[in-house]
Scaffold this motif. Structure first.
Motif, mmCIF file in Angstrom:
data_model
loop_
_atom_site.group_PDB
_atom_site.id
_atom_site.type_symbol
_atom_site.label_atom_id
_atom_site.label_comp_id
_atom_site.label_asym_id
_atom_site.label_seq_id
_atom_site.Cartn_x
_atom_site.Cartn_y
_atom_site.Cartn_z
ATOM 1 N N TRP A 84 1.038 1.208 15.467
ATOM 2 C CA TRP A 84 1.548 2.063 14.391
ATOM 3 C C TRP A 84 0.367 2.868 13.879
ATOM 4 C CZ3 TRP A 84 4.521 -2.025 11.016
ATOM 5 C CH2 TRP A 84 5.651 -2.465 11.707
ATOM 6 N N PHE A 85 0.496 4.189 13.847
ATOM 7 C CA PHE A 85 -0.560 5.066 13.367
ATOM 8 C C PHE A 85 -0.230 5.481 11.937
ATOM 9 C CE2 PHE A 85 -0.747 5.097 17.904
ATOM 10 C CZ PHE A 85 -2.106 5.051 18.167
ATOM 11 N N ILE A 86 -1.197 5.287 11.054
ATOM 12 C CA ILE A 86 -0.956 5.341 9.608
ATOM 13 C C ILE A 86 -1.859 6.384 8.953
ATOM 14 C CG2 ILE A 86 -1.093 3.955 7.493
ATOM 15 C CD1 ILE A 86 -0.640 1.531 9.530
ATOM 16 N N GLY A 87 -1.277 7.091 8.001
ATOM 17 C CA GLY A 87 -2.015 8.055 7.201
ATOM 18 C C GLY A 87 -1.533 7.990 5.763
ATOM 19 N N PHE A 88 -2.063 8.853 4.959
ATOM 20 C CA PHE A 88 -1.626 8.908 3.571
ATOM 21 C C PHE A 88 -0.186 9.423 3.517
ATOM 22 C CE2 PHE A 88 -6.275 9.199 2.981
ATOM 23 C CZ PHE A 88 -6.429 8.078 2.186
ATOM 24 N N ALA A 89 0.595 8.887 2.597
ATOM 25 C CA ALA A 89 2.002 9.256 2.484
ATOM 26 C C ALA A 89 2.175 10.742 2.183
ATOM 27 C CB ALA A 89 2.692 8.408 1.423
ATOM 28 N N ALA A 90 1.257 11.301 1.426
ATOM 29 C CA ALA A 90 1.348 12.718 1.053
ATOM 30 C C ALA A 90 0.409 13.576 1.895
ATOM 31 C CB ALA A 90 1.026 12.871 -0.427
ATOM 32 N N LEU A 121 0.848 -1.194 0.000
ATOM 33 C CA LEU A 121 0.000 0.000 0.000
ATOM 34 C C LEU A 121 0.884 1.245 0.000
ATOM 35 C CD1 LEU A 121 -2.416 -1.328 2.759
ATOM 36 C CD2 LEU A 121 -2.870 -1.251 0.301
ATOM 37 N N PRO A 122 1.508 1.546 -1.133
ATOM 38 C CA PRO A 122 2.481 2.647 -1.165
ATOM 39 C C PRO A 122 1.891 4.029 -0.895
ATOM 40 C CG PRO A 122 2.004 1.880 -3.387
ATOM 41 C CD PRO A 122 1.332 0.923 -2.433
ATOM 42 N N ASP A 123 0.580 4.166 -0.958
ATOM 43 C CA ASP A 123 -0.036 5.457 -0.665
ATOM 44 C C ASP A 123 -0.150 5.727 0.831
ATOM 45 O OD1 ASP A 123 -0.308 6.001 -3.344
ATOM 46 O OD2 ASP A 123 -2.385 5.293 -3.451
ATOM 47 N N ASP A 152 -3.330 18.896 8.351
ATOM 48 C CA ASP A 152 -4.701 18.839 8.855
ATOM 49 C C ASP A 152 -5.431 17.547 8.500
ATOM 50 O OD1 ASP A 152 -4.676 19.613 6.181
ATOM 51 O OD2 ASP A 152 -6.550 20.739 6.357
ATOM 52 N N GLU A 153 -4.844 16.693 7.688
ATOM 53 C CA GLU A 153 -5.477 15.420 7.351
ATOM 54 C C GLU A 153 -5.308 14.436 8.509
ATOM 55 O OE1 GLU A 153 -5.512 14.625 2.665
ATOM 56 O OE2 GLU A 153 -3.531 14.587 3.562
ATOM 57 N N PRO A 154 -6.317 13.616 8.748
ATOM 58 C CA PRO A 154 -6.239 12.685 9.878
ATOM 59 C C PRO A 154 -5.387 11.453 9.564
ATOM 60 C CG PRO A 154 -8.276 12.345 8.684
ATOM 61 C CD PRO A 154 -7.585 13.534 8.045
ATOM 62 N N LEU A 155 -4.963 10.785 10.622
ATOM 63 C CA LEU A 155 -4.383 9.448 10.483
ATOM 64 C C LEU A 155 -5.572 8.506 10.343
ATOM 65 C CD1 LEU A 155 -1.640 9.764 13.214
ATOM 66 C CD2 LEU A 155 -1.367 9.906 10.747
ATOM 67 N N ILE A 156 -5.608 7.741 9.265
ATOM 68 C CA ILE A 156 -6.837 7.024 8.918
ATOM 69 C C ILE A 156 -6.961 5.648 9.561
ATOM 70 C CG2 ILE A 156 -7.167 8.290 6.782
ATOM 71 C CD1 ILE A 156 -6.155 5.751 5.328
#
Length: 105
Positions: free
Chosen positions: A57-63, A37-39, A67-71
């Motif tokens: 491990w808390f994960i979010g979008f690579a970019a 899941l490279p994104d 203000d974007e959340p960790l999804i």
């Protein structure tokens, strides 16, 4: 005392960001999943004292922007991985029907 830090991938692989050796096999599974899941990117590693047998491990979008959340987060245990989707609206349609759901509430 627990620590919350970004993983230092220049010094060691993601699967080695655990608090005890007993988590290494499960962490390797989580790292393998994330490699597909490279994104996505691990932004925070939550490590407890070695007497505790789990990490997160808390994960979010690579970019992601600030203000974007960790999804999602992955809780790493010696026996399994618990994946918590914090914002399931980011998942593709149809995936929700195939996942095993649990609720703590």
């Amino acid at each position: 005392m627990a620590t919350n830090e970004p993983p230092n991938l220049t010094q060691r692989p993601l699967a080695e960001h655990v608090n005890t050796e007993s988590l290494r096999a499960s962490a390797l599974k989580a790292a393998t999943l994330l490699a597909h899941l490279p994104d996505l990117r691990v932004w925070i590693v939550h490590c407890k004292e070695p007497s505790y047998k789990d990490n997160s491990w808390f994960i979010g979008f690579a970019a992601k922007t600030e203000d974007e959340p960790l999804i999602l987060n992955i809780r790493i245990r010696p026996s399994n991985l618990v994946i918590e989707f914090r914002y399931p609206q980011y998942l593709p349609l149809g995936v929700l029907d195939t996942l095993k759901w649990t609720s703590a509430s």
